[in-house]
Motif scaffolding. Structure first.
Motif, PDB file in Angstrom:
ATOM      1  N   GLN A   1      22.029  48.731  43.687  1.00  0.00           N
ATOM      2  CA  GLN A   1      23.199  48.539  44.536  1.00  0.00           C
ATOM      3  C   GLN A   1      23.724  47.112  44.391  1.00  0.00           C
ATOM      4  OE1 GLN A   1      24.948  50.550  46.603  1.00  0.00           O
ATOM      5  NE2 GLN A   1      23.759  52.335  45.973  1.00  0.00           N
ATOM      6  N   VAL A   2      25.013  47.000  44.534  1.00  0.00           N
ATOM      7  CA  VAL A   2      25.687  45.694  44.507  1.00  0.00           C
ATOM      8  C   VAL A   2      26.559  45.591  45.748  1.00  0.00           C
ATOM      9  CG1 VAL A   2      27.405  44.287  43.302  1.00  0.00           C
ATOM     10  CG2 VAL A   2      25.681  45.543  41.983  1.00  0.00           C
ATOM     11  N   GLN A   3      26.497  44.448  46.407  1.00  0.00           N
ATOM     12  CA  GLN A   3      27.344  44.208  47.568  1.00  0.00           C
ATOM     13  C   GLN A   3      28.358  43.120  47.211  1.00  0.00           C
ATOM     14  OE1 GLN A   3      23.706  43.942  48.064  1.00  0.00           O
ATOM     15  NE2 GLN A   3      23.856  46.166  48.199  1.00  0.00           N
ATOM     16  N   LEU A   4      29.573  43.308  47.674  1.00  0.00           N
ATOM     17  CA  LEU A   4      30.654  42.359  47.403  1.00  0.00           C
ATOM     18  C   LEU A   4      31.253  41.891  48.727  1.00  0.00           C
ATOM     19  CD1 LEU A   4      32.452  44.343  44.557  1.00  0.00           C
ATOM     20  CD2 LEU A   4      30.825  42.476  44.274  1.00  0.00           C
ATOM     21  N   VAL A   5      31.400  40.590  48.865  1.00  0.00           N
ATOM     22  CA  VAL A   5      32.001  40.021  50.070  1.00  0.00           C
ATOM     23  C   VAL A   5      33.153  39.120  49.659  1.00  0.00           C
ATOM     24  CG1 VAL A   5      31.638  38.606  52.106  1.00  0.00           C
ATOM     25  CG2 VAL A   5      29.820  40.140  51.318  1.00  0.00           C
ATOM     26  N   GLU A   6      34.343  39.464  50.146  1.00  0.00           N
ATOM     27  CA  GLU A   6      35.549  38.710  49.806  1.00  0.00           C
ATOM     28  C   GLU A   6      35.872  37.708  50.909  1.00  0.00           C
ATOM     29  OE1 GLU A   6      37.185  42.965  48.276  1.00  0.00           O
ATOM     30  OE2 GLU A   6      36.655  42.290  50.288  1.00  0.00           O
ATOM     31  N   SER A   7      36.605  36.687  50.535  1.00  0.00           N
ATOM     32  CA  SER A   7      37.110  35.720  51.494  1.00  0.00           C
ATOM     33  C   SER A   7      38.345  35.054  50.907  1.00  0.00           C
ATOM     34  CB  SER A   7      36.049  34.674  51.839  1.00  0.00           C
ATOM     35  OG  SER A   7      35.668  33.964  50.675  1.00  0.00           O
ATOM     36  N   GLY A   8      39.127  34.421  51.784  1.00  0.00           N
ATOM     37  CA  GLY A   8      40.240  33.616  51.309  1.00  0.00           C
ATOM     38  C   GLY A   8      41.619  34.183  51.544  1.00  0.00           C
ATOM     39  N   GLY A   9      41.731  35.364  52.101  1.00  0.00           N
ATOM     40  CA  GLY A   9      43.054  35.910  52.367  1.00  0.00           C
ATOM     41  C   GLY A   9      43.725  35.182  53.522  1.00  0.00           C
ATOM     42  N   GLY A  10      44.969  35.550  53.780  1.00  0.00           N
ATOM     43  CA  GLY A  10      45.681  34.938  54.882  1.00  0.00           C
ATOM     44  C   GLY A  10      47.172  35.087  54.745  1.00  0.00           C
ATOM     45  N   LEU A  11      47.883  34.291  55.547  1.00  0.00           N
ATOM     46  CA  LEU A  11      49.341  34.306  55.584  1.00  0.00           C
ATOM     47  C   LEU A  11      49.869  33.062  54.891  1.00  0.00           C
ATOM     48  CD1 LEU A  11      52.087  35.367  56.660  1.00  0.00           C
ATOM     49  CD2 LEU A  11      51.609  34.086  58.769  1.00  0.00           C
ATOM     50  N   VAL A  12      50.822  33.247  54.001  1.00  0.00           N
ATOM     51  CA  VAL A  12      51.394  32.127  53.268  1.00  0.00           C
ATOM     52  C   VAL A  12      52.882  32.383  53.050  1.00  0.00           C
ATOM     53  CG1 VAL A  12      50.879  33.122  51.004  1.00  0.00           C
ATOM     54  CG2 VAL A  12      51.062  30.629  51.252  1.00  0.00           C
ATOM     55  N   GLN A  13      53.650  31.323  52.950  1.00  0.00           N
ATOM     56  CA  GLN A  13      55.079  31.469  52.670  1.00  0.00           C
ATOM     57  C   GLN A  13      55.301  31.734  51.183  1.00  0.00           C
ATOM     58  OE1 GLN A  13      57.022  27.931  54.211  1.00  0.00           O
ATOM     59  NE2 GLN A  13      57.485  28.990  56.136  1.00  0.00           N
ATOM     60  N   ALA A  14      56.413  32.367  50.888  1.00  0.00           N
ATOM     61  CA  ALA A  14      56.766  32.607  49.496  1.00  0.00           C
ATOM     62  C   ALA A  14      56.785  31.290  48.720  1.00  0.00           C
ATOM     63  CB  ALA A  14      58.125  33.282  49.416  1.00  0.00           C
ATOM     64  N   GLY A  15      56.229  31.346  47.527  1.00  0.00           N
ATOM     65  CA  GLY A  15      56.119  30.155  46.706  1.00  0.00           C
ATOM     66  C   GLY A  15      54.802  29.418  46.882  1.00  0.00           C
ATOM     67  N   GLY A  16      54.052  29.799  47.889  1.00  0.00           N
ATOM     68  CA  GLY A  16      52.782  29.145  48.175  1.00  0.00           C
ATOM     69  C   GLY A  16      51.643  29.692  47.337  1.00  0.00           C
ATOM     70  N   SER A  17      50.440  29.222  47.651  1.00  0.00           N
ATOM     71  CA  SER A  17      49.249  29.589  46.884  1.00  0.00           C
ATOM     72  C   SER A  17      48.116  29.993  47.820  1.00  0.00           C
ATOM     73  CB  SER A  17      48.782  28.399  46.031  1.00  0.00           C
ATOM     74  OG  SER A  17      49.771  28.007  45.101  1.00  0.00           O
ATOM     75  N   LEU A  18      47.264  30.829  47.293  1.00  0.00           N
ATOM     76  CA  LEU A  18      46.022  31.209  47.963  1.00  0.00           C
ATOM     77  C   LEU A  18      44.948  31.390  46.907  1.00  0.00           C
ATOM     78  CD1 LEU A  18      46.994  33.952  50.612  1.00  0.00           C
ATOM     79  CD2 LEU A  18      46.074  31.679  51.099  1.00  0.00           C
ATOM     80  N   ARG A  19      43.719  31.193  47.324  1.00  0.00           N
ATOM     81  CA  ARG A  19      42.583  31.432  46.434  1.00  0.00           C
ATOM     82  C   ARG A  19      41.624  32.396  47.109  1.00  0.00           C
ATOM     83  NH1 ARG A  19      37.513  27.703  44.719  1.00  0.00           N
ATOM     84  NH2 ARG A  19      37.310  28.320  42.532  1.00  0.00           N
ATOM     85  N   LEU A  20      41.361  33.496  46.439  1.00  0.00           N
ATOM     86  CA  LEU A  20      40.411  34.472  46.932  1.00  0.00           C
ATOM     87  C   LEU A  20      39.075  34.283  46.223  1.00  0.00           C
ATOM     88  CD1 LEU A  20      42.602  37.717  46.921  1.00  0.00           C
ATOM     89  CD2 LEU A  20      42.427  35.949  48.679  1.00  0.00           C
ATOM     90  N   SER A  21      38.007  34.562  46.968  1.00  0.00           N
ATOM     91  CA  SER A  21      36.665  34.511  46.396  1.00  0.00           C
ATOM     92  C   SER A  21      35.955  35.820  46.673  1.00  0.00           C
ATOM     93  CB  SER A  21      35.856  33.362  47.014  1.00  0.00           C
ATOM     94  OG  SER A  21      36.467  32.123  46.775  1.00  0.00           O
TER      95      SER A  21
END
Length: 119
Positions: A1-21
């Motif tokens: 089995q493999v477990q995956l945990v994501e983080s880094g989402g959110g609200l951003v304005q157009a043109g902005g940046s986000l980083r997901l892990s």
């Protein structure tokens, strides 16, 4: 089995940046390709980016040049750097790990993280 945990989402304005892990745990030695998919309301889940163990990447035209996937094999973590975000990038983003044993293939999914891009 493999477990995956994501983080880094959110609200951003157009043109902005986000980083997901996405951190993988469990039998990570069987993982081959890792990737990100997204699903917007009323739409099918679609590919965002994939990366193999050896670093080969794949992107659809809709994100090419704006998103970058990377992977730290020592940490069993995959990242998605998203730049120049657009409202149409709004979706729940899911981490995926494609794993292989001698006899079977498996797909594992994270719980998803919401990305909302305001105009």
């Amino acid at each position: 089995q493999v477990q995956l945990v994501e983080s880094g989402g959110g609200l951003v304005q157009a043109g902005g940046s986000l980083r997901l892990s996405c951190a993988a745990s469990g039998n990570t030695f069987i993982i081959n390709t890792m990737g990100w998919y997204r699903q917007a309301p009323g739409k099918q889940r679609e590919l965002v980016a994939t990366i193999t163990t050896y670093g080969r990447t794949n992107y659809p035209d809709s994100v090419k040049g704006r998103f970058t996937i990377s992977r730290d094999n020592a940490k069993n973590t995959v990242y998605l750097q998203m730049n120049s975000l657009k409202p149409e990038d709004t979706a729940v983003y899911y981490c995926n790990a494609h794993a292989m044993t001698l006899t079977k293939e498996y797909d594992y999914w994270g719980q998803g993280t919401q990305v909302t891009v305001s105009s």
